[in-house]
Design a protein around this motif. Sequence first.
Motif, short mmCIF file in Angstrom:
data_model
loop_
_atom_site.label_atom_id
_atom_site.label_comp_id
_atom_site.label_asym_id
_atom_site.label_seq_id
_atom_site.Cartn_x
_atom_site.Cartn_y
_atom_site.Cartn_z
N ASN A 94 -29.91 -38.19 18.88
CA ASN A 94 -29.59 -36.83 19.29
C ASN A 94 -30.59 -36.27 20.30
O ASN A 94 -30.25 -35.38 21.09
CB ASN A 94 -29.52 -35.91 18.07
CG ASN A 94 -28.34 -36.21 17.18
OD1 ASN A 94 -27.38 -36.85 17.60
ND2 ASN A 94 -28.40 -35.77 15.93
N SER A 95 -31.81 -36.81 20.27
CA SER A 95 -32.84 -36.35 21.20
C SER A 95 -32.82 -37.11 22.52
O SER A 95 -33.63 -36.84 23.41
CB SER A 95 -34.23 -36.48 20.56
OG SER A 95 -34.31 -35.70 19.37
N GLY A 96 -31.91 -38.09 22.63
CA GLY A 96 -31.77 -38.83 23.88
C GLY A 96 -32.73 -39.98 24.06
O GLY A 96 -32.90 -40.49 25.17
N PHE A 97 -33.38 -40.40 22.96
CA PHE A 97 -34.35 -41.49 23.05
C PHE A 97 -33.77 -42.85 22.67
O PHE A 97 -34.35 -43.89 22.96
CB PHE A 97 -35.56 -41.21 22.14
CG PHE A 97 -36.28 -39.94 22.46
CD1 PHE A 97 -36.82 -39.73 23.71
CD2 PHE A 97 -36.40 -38.94 21.50
CE1 PHE A 97 -37.50 -38.55 24.01
CE2 PHE A 97 -37.07 -37.77 21.78
CZ PHE A 97 -37.62 -37.56 23.04
N LEU A 98 -32.61 -42.86 22.00
CA LEU A 98 -32.09 -44.08 21.40
C LEU A 98 -30.56 -44.09 21.46
O LEU A 98 -29.92 -43.04 21.42
CB LEU A 98 -32.54 -44.15 19.93
CG LEU A 98 -32.28 -45.45 19.16
CD1 LEU A 98 -33.27 -46.53 19.59
CD2 LEU A 98 -32.39 -45.19 17.66
N LYS A 99 -30.01 -45.30 21.56
CA LYS A 99 -28.56 -45.47 21.48
C LYS A 99 -28.27 -46.58 20.49
O LYS A 99 -28.82 -47.67 20.58
CB LYS A 99 -27.97 -45.84 22.85
CG LYS A 99 -26.46 -46.05 22.82
CD LYS A 99 -25.94 -46.46 24.20
CE LYS A 99 -24.44 -46.73 24.16
NZ LYS A 99 -23.92 -47.16 25.49
N GLU A 100 -27.40 -46.30 19.51
CA GLU A 100 -27.00 -47.29 18.52
C GLU A 100 -25.60 -47.79 18.83
O GLU A 100 -24.72 -47.01 19.19
CB GLU A 100 -27.03 -46.67 17.11
CG GLU A 100 -26.63 -47.64 16.01
CD GLU A 100 -26.62 -47.00 14.64
OE1 GLU A 100 -26.42 -47.73 13.65
OE2 GLU A 100 -26.80 -45.77 14.54
N GLY A 101 -25.39 -49.10 18.72
CA GLY A 101 -24.08 -49.67 18.98
C GLY A 101 -23.89 -50.95 18.19
O GLY A 101 -24.75 -51.34 17.40
#
Length: 476
Positions: free
Chosen positions: A190-197
Amino acid sequence: MSKPDLKAMLEKAYQIGQFLVEKAEESSTFLILTHFDADGLAAGSILAASLIRLNAPFHIRAVNDLNEKLIEDALKIRHEILVFSELGSGYLDVIENKCSTGKTVIIDHHPVVGRADKFPYHINPCSYGFDGSKDISGAGVMYLVAKEMRGDNTDLSVLAVVGALGDTQDRNERRRLDGLNALIVEEASNSGFLKEGIDLILFGRETRPLHKALASTTSPFLPGLSGREDRCLSLLSSANIDLKKGDRWRTVSDLTDEEKRRLISRIVEHLSAEGRELEAARSLIGSVYTLLREEPGTILRDGREYATALNACGRMGKHGLGISACLGDRESILQVEDVLKEYRATLAGYMELIIENRSLTRETKHMVVVRGENSIDERMSGAVSSMLSISGHHDKSKVLLVVTRAEDGSAKVSARIRENLKNSPIDLGKVMYEASARNDGIGGGHKVAAGAKVPIEKLEPFLKDVEDELARCLGK
């Protein structure tokens, strides 16, 4: 285990965070003793980054394990506040005898042994009904404290994710971080530091040519493929997968869904032809974690690669290099890559050695024991045991032990619960603690991953006591 109480745990994180801020404002010097693995280096770095932002002086030292002599030597370093990072909870009696409890902070996730009430600044998820082996890592607990030190420390959430992956807290069918880890993943996303997929979990997913990514994958270890680029090239060719697009080598991230299905199908066929279990192939698909602030194409972009790089730095004796990477040093990235290459080659070599030399392995009714005293570096014992535990090479209904010789001449034992026992009444931490205590040693750890050190002359009676403890746990 008691009912989880997140509110109480966060209150303790706030108390410790405010204590650390207060001491930083008093210009106190901090001494951080952190574990040398990926989770420990990430945890220690989260605290180091927080102290840097508070302009507080500190020393940080990465250690293999705790004992009285190590603590005595550390106390010679000038400091006012001592912080145990990702270790300490299993050694409370030793720490109490050597340290001032009012000036000692313990931030850990391993099971608590001793009088925790003697330490006002001790936080551990196990004390609040959480499982420290899967709900949250040491770096995750440290992050909860760091958030209470400064409101802008949310960028350190990615290090908590890296620490959890390094601690293999994604050991489930989805290869996903759950529990409190999932809350940290959500905050980082949500803070724009990480993307999960969801993707193939091959090493170098975005950075390495397909054949190199497949050959570099050692978790899980793929017999006949891990470390064998020639065989990986042949397998990819048989799956009709183009290795290049124009002059550029393709990566896993370039594959279409259909190509990924063909690749997994060929890996399954390969493992079947080798007479291996198919568990490794199933664990190649799961959640992936991309660090969005890291440069695409670098080894720190993927969470698992980052964690492996930290493990490499820790286990190859390059602790400072790993901590520097966590603190933002990107000029030394080539050095990290070199250490990682050496680490992976060493690990693959140990796996081949164990698989090909059955004389190193001894089986009892409840254990598979790998005797590596004369062949495996003690710093690699945890990595080797973790890899073997998910490799499918030995009986999954038995506990796995890897024995190495420590620098002081004692026997070091790394133990792991196998797949078929994960829901059993066995608590490895307690088993290691009880068996080592009866043999002039020290031990402990999580329910599914633990360790011990005993005098080398007590190794055989120790192993017998472990066997007896396992039989007692299983009611046999």
